[in-house]
Scaffold this active site. Structure first.
Site: not given
Ligand code: NOJ
Length: 747
Positions: A294
């Protein structure tokens, strides 16, 4: 079919030798695992410099500013140098084509980029938030919604989505419950698989399918206190039994990528958790796609306190099994020296590069890197009539009728004036909810607009805000009450703003924010028929509202077609059939409250309400405001004739369901099972099946379910999964609390 390698042979001499156009065309339809393709990828890896390899493991975000998309100019340089493997937040054909061109024309090895994006509940045509969609229990419609999302996203250059989010969540304070399917593991597995199938279709190399990314691996939904990014700690049995299965279901459905979660589990953050990413995911589950972090979660290992430097964080993540670093630059900045110091191996780097290249091959990008840059598709396949119709249908299917005393709804025929009152009655922006990707709020139909267009010219529809969502300004009350007093029917639009759920949006108080309860009180006091329409991204603790409102329709955030789909339900064109997939608590003190809980050694019994030394509260009952699976209809259903029998390893369950009301309606018939005595404690009931059936008025249907003894299996302390003979209670009913029951012996 165009063969990219044929007409770009000069510029692609090296790769063209490896991937002849004919072979590539075949390979994209076959698998990246096929022996000849495997060999080609191995060859390509052999020809790569370390920097080029690290590039394939690095994902960077593009930005959009007022004039459109923009990429940090340094990233373009990196793409040219072959040091970026994937970009996210970049879409539209021209923009994607420009960036892809840098990769496949200016970089030494001309390896195409993957383009990722958060396509969470639709791309341009925004569907209801995932929690809302789950309440439809309509797996085919959910799969279809993702198919439409994939068609639209790929028409704009995207070939990888950061979805589905399948985190099981039992705590509505956590804002990200909006993105998942709710609290139930069994249903969560079915929805996870449906969503992966919808995104990826049957052939990843088709120009309208994209790679899905199941997230957030793992157990992100169990964040302590419902506070986002918080610690997760639980028994291994609970992890295996309740939290891991939906990710596994996505892997079994062929998901192409997995995203790590921000949280730790039992002291080990997911992003550096070798047991999770390698032993379990790769070795036990045989996952063969790629693992991405993430956003900057490798860097965050320093804050977690498991790495003293970025370099160390990069080392433990790569060694744990993370293939691609999202936005953190940690691999870019550290893998070189880590390799020199022998803290990571070239074999592990190659392994990671291999799965990323395989993904590109599966997508057909080596065959044609501009496969997803089709301007004609972009023009023709976005927000089509069919997509908008599917979205509208999904809105009405995801609505849950929580209360309907005195048949307040549907809006009676003959009503001459309708007032849409409340801060969310005419708010386009809020209709998208969170994570609305490339959704344009200006294209959303508000509740007021939906009611206005359905009501027709003979009905006057007026609106007043009354108050804002979340402040104490009462200056609008007077006008709202005045409008209510002169109207025949009032629709009261209350709830949270679209941004109050989703990432980084935890709340400790989950009643209606601001002074909305006071507004409701003032409006209901007029004595006019009032139906509350709720907009929210999580279960709310609306005990106060429930006590005073005659009717409550939960609508979540419906997306582009919100107002139209809700109007379909309010006017009775669609009979509501949605059932909540997360328990609504009476108050925050009950949280976590979920249906498949344990009995305890001192269970509370309704037959002895005053017992003191039992598992209960002094100031609130144990049962929730609305249980899992709850949802009313404009008609009524009755259940009879439950008959369960055992035949070898099969359990046959029959039941009769009758529509006892005056209109046709769909009912979601739910099957639960309780294992009465186990070697470890078992939940009071667990969902094991459902059927969504249409019953004409007066019609009775005989339904049957078949379970096998495998459906009775559960994880034991040694993490082996098997069932134990003995007594089981079968429950069939309209929600998790109101059921017929029968006890059976399975040996
Ligand atoms: C953080 C989020 O937790 C995740 O779900 C998301 O896909 C990513 N950012 C990318 O935007």
């Amino acid at each position: 079919m165009q063969h990219f390698f044929q007409f770009r042979l000069a510029g692609f001499l090296f790769i063209a030798l490896l991937f002849s156009s004919r072979n590539m065309a075949q390979s994209t339809q076959m698998s990246a695992q096929a022996p000849d393709n495997k060999a080609k990828i191995d060859e390509l890896i052999k020809s790569m410099t370390l920097d080029e390899k690290i590039g394939q493991l690095s994902l960077f975000t593009s930005d959009w500013d007022k004039t459109g998309p923009s990429l940090n100019s340094n990233y373009k340089k990196l793409i040219r140098k072959g040091e970026v493997g994937a970009i996210f937040n970049a879409y539209t054909v021209d923009y994607v084509r420009d960036l892809q061109r840098i990769a496949v024309e200016d970089s030494r090895l001309k390896i195409p980029l993957i383009f990722g994006y958060d396509v969470i509940h639709g791309h341009r045509t925004i569907f209801p938030i995932p929690l809302g969609q789950a309440c439809s229990w309509d797996l085919a419609a959910i799969e279809h919604a993702e198919r439409i999302a994939a068609i639209e996203a790929t028409a704009e250059g995207i070939n990888w989505t950061f979805a589905p989010m399948v985190d099981i969540a039992r705590d509505p304070r956590w804002g990200r419950v909006a993105e998942g399917a709710g609290e139930d593991t069994w249903l969560g597995c079915k929805i996870a698989a449906a969503r992966v199938k919808g995104f990826q279709g049957g052939d990843l190399a088709a120009d309208n399918t994209l790679i899905a990314c199941v997230k957030h691996f793992a157990a992100y939904g169990a964040a302590q206190s419902g506070r986002d990014y918080n610690t997760v700690d639980m028994s291994q049995v609970s992890l295996y039994e309740w939290y891991l299965p939906p990710y596994k279901a996505a892997v079994d459905a062929g998901v192409g990528s997995v995203m790590t979660s921000f949280n730790e589990i039992a002291g080990v953050p997911s992003t550096c958790n070798k047991w999770l990413l390698t032993d379990l995911l790769r070795n036990d589950w045989k996952f063969n796609g790629f693992v991405v972090t993430d956003y900057t979660s490798i860097n965050e290992l320093m804050s977690h306190g498991v790495a003293g430097s970025i370099k160390e964080a990069a080392k433990i993540s790569l060694n744990a099994g993370v293939d691609m670093d999202m936005q953190g630059s940690t691999y870019l900045n550290s893998l070189d020296s880590l390799l020199k110091e022998k803290q990571v191996s070239m074999a592990r780097i190659d392994e990671a590069v291999k799965v990323v290249l395989e993904a590109k091959m599966k997508l057909g990008l080596f065959d044609d890197p501009y496969r997803y840059c089709n301007a004609l598709r972009q023009e023709k396949e976005i927000m089509t009539t069919e997509a908008l119709a599917a979205a509208r249908k999904m809105v009405s299917e995801s609505c849950v009728l929580l209360k309907n005393s005195k048949q307040t709804l549907p809006i009676p025929a003959g009503v001459k004036t309708i007032a849409v009152i409340g801060p969310l009655g005419d708010s386009k922006k809020d209709m998208l909810g969170n994570w609305s990707a490339a959704g344009n709020w200006e294209k959303c139909v508000t509740l007021y607009e939906g009611v206005r267009s359905r009501a027709g010219n003979n009905v006057e529809v007026l609106s007043e805000n009354g108050c804002n969502v979340n402040d104490a300004d009462r200056s609008g009350f007077e006008a709202a009450v005045k409008l209510a007093a002169k109207s025949d029917f009032i629709i009261l639009a209350l709830g949270e703003n679209g941004w109050m759920s989703g990432e980084a949006s935890s709340r400790t108080s989950i009643d209606l924010p601001g002074i909305q309860n006071e507004l409701a009180e003032a409006i209901i006091k007029t004595g006019k028929p009032v139906a509350v329409v709720l907009f929210n991204g999580r279960p709310l603790a609306i005990t106060r509202l429930n006590a005073m409102a005659p009717a409550i329709l939960e609508t979540w955030y419906g997306g582009t077609q919100a107002g139209n789909g809700i109007a379909d339900v309010l006017f009775g064109d669609v009979n509501p059939s949605g059932k909540i997939t997360m328990t609504f608590p009476r108050n925050e003190g009950q949280i976590p409250v979920f249906y498949n809980a344990k009995n305890t050694g001192r269970p509370y019994r309704a037959s002895d309400p005053d017992a003191k030394y039992v598992s209960r509260y002094l100031d609130c009952s144990n049962d929730p405001l609305f249980p899992f699976g709850f949802g009313l209809s404009y008609t009524s259903f009755s259940y009879s004739g439950l008959a369960a029998s055992v035949n070898g390893s099969q359990i046959q369950i029959a039941v009769k369901v009758a529509n006892t009301g005056n209109i046709d309606g769909e009912e979601i018939v739910q099957l639960y099972v309780q294992d009465k005595v186990g070697s470890i404690t078992r939940p009071v009931k667990e969902l094991k099946g459902f059927q969504k059936v249409l019953l004409k008025k007066g019609e009775t249907k005989s339904l049957s379910f078949t379970l096998t003894t495998d459906d009775l299996a559960f994880y034991h302390p040694d993490l082996k999964k098997f069932w134990e003979p003995g007594e089981f209670v079968i429950y069939v009913g309209t929600n998790s609390s109101e059921t017929l029951t029968q006890s059976i012996q399975v040996n």
